[in-house]
Design a protein around this motif. Structure first.
Motif, PDB file in Angstrom:
ATOM      1  N   ARG A 134      -0.030  -1.650   2.714  1.00 33.22           N
ATOM      2  CA  ARG A 134      -0.608  -0.885   1.610  1.00 33.22           C
ATOM      3  C   ARG A 134      -2.103  -1.178   1.545  1.00 33.22           C
ATOM      4  N   GLU A 157       3.768   2.981   5.835  1.00 33.89           N
ATOM      5  CA  GLU A 157       3.020   2.662   4.627  1.00 33.89           C
ATOM      6  C   GLU A 157       3.997   2.348   3.497  1.00 33.89           C
ATOM      7  N   TRP A 158       3.703   1.307   2.735  1.00 33.09           N
ATOM      8  CA  TRP A 158       4.529   0.939   1.585  1.00 33.09           C
ATOM      9  C   TRP A 158       4.035   1.703   0.370  1.00 33.09           C
ATOM     10  N   ARG A 159       4.857   2.597  -0.134  1.00 30.60           N
ATOM     11  CA  ARG A 159       4.490   3.428  -1.279  1.00 30.60           C
ATOM     12  C   ARG A 159       5.331   3.123  -2.519  1.00 30.60           C
TER      13      ARG A 159
END
Length: 273
Positions: A134, A157-159
């Motif tokens: 992130r 991607e860490w969302r």
């Protein structure tokens, strides 16, 4: 160039053998800080000079001057490379010493040079199943994902708002004054918080600090790390941990603010000492 595990070994030796390194001097400059970090042992003396200017790119610039005492030879070393690699090697040494889980996903918050170095270091030492990242800069996030995939790791991607349960290792590498993580992480996680280095900076929320087994790189972190201000229970230094002392908690928080001892270790490794 020394591997991360070789750098970690050099740091271990310096911490256990001992060296001279006064607390770093931090001077205010327009838009940032100027840090002066000397250290010495029986074979090497050095001084690292660091300029931190968050609004500029790169935000951190560093150079290292070292002198080998046996022959008086002076070396001018690449400060940014040395700093990012020894910072990741320090986290690696802490993880190899303290991590409760030895396999799983890696989550990095802050996909800059130091975050990438941690990706390389943890990939070198642990069986990572995937990588999450992130960050605010889209270009940096994309470059980080590409690097992870080039290393043969699934990456995304860490969302989400919660840290996934398969995450075993978390690295925060930002200069954020406010927390960049939620107030819960999975059981047994190893969390290396390496970005913040002043009392007003805090990457990790207070709720997590209360639950964690607390460790720090040196006792100077007790004065400099925002996360450790006002903590009323023992914080174990890495040297104490290497000697067998342990802290209690639901997961491990290793707080690193940096120290000239680690630069000394890296210089020794670079010079083959």
């Amino acid at each position: 160039m020394p591997s991360y595990r070789e750098l970690a070994g050099a740091i271990r030796e310096v911490l256990l053998r001992g060296a001279v390194a006064p607390r770093r001097q931090v001077l205010p400059i327009p838009g940032g800080s100027f840090l002066v970090m000397p250290a010495a042992d029986q074979e090497v003396v050095l001084c690292k000079l660091v300029t931190v200017e968050p609004q500029k790119g790169p935000a951190v610039q560093a150079e290292v001057w070292a002198k080998r005492l046996s022959d008086g030879k002076v070396f001018h070393l690449p400060g940014e490379e040395l700093t990012r690699r020894r910072t990741a090697a320090l986290s690696l040494l802490a993880a190899e010493t303290l991590a409760l889980r030895r396999e799983g996903a890696l989550l990095v918050v802050g996909p800059g040079a130091v975050g990438e170095a941690h990706l390389e270091a943890f990939r070198e030492a642990f069986p990572l199943t995937r990588v999450l990242v992130r960050g605010r800069g889209r270009e940096r996030v994309g470059a980080f994902l590409a690097k992870a995939r080039a290393l043969g790791l699934p990456a995304e991607e860490w969302r989400g708002e919660e840290v996934p349960e398969d995450v075993a290792f978390v690295v925060t590498a930002t200069p954020s004054p406010t927390p960049v993580l939620p107030e819960r992480v999975p059981e047994g996680v190893f969390l290396a918080a390496v970005g913040s280095f002043r009392p007003e900076m805090r990457e990790v929320p207070e709720a997590l600090v209360r639950e964690a087994a607390l460790y720090c790189d040196t006792e100077d972190a007790l004065l400099e790390a925002g996360e450790l201000q006002g903590v009323e229970r023992p914080v174990v230094s890495l040297r104490e941990a290497l000697l067998g002392k342990r802290s209690e908690g639901r997961f491990v928080l290793f707080k690193s603010v940096g120290h000239a001892l680690f630069d000394l270790a890296a210089v020794r490794a670079y010079l083959g000492l």
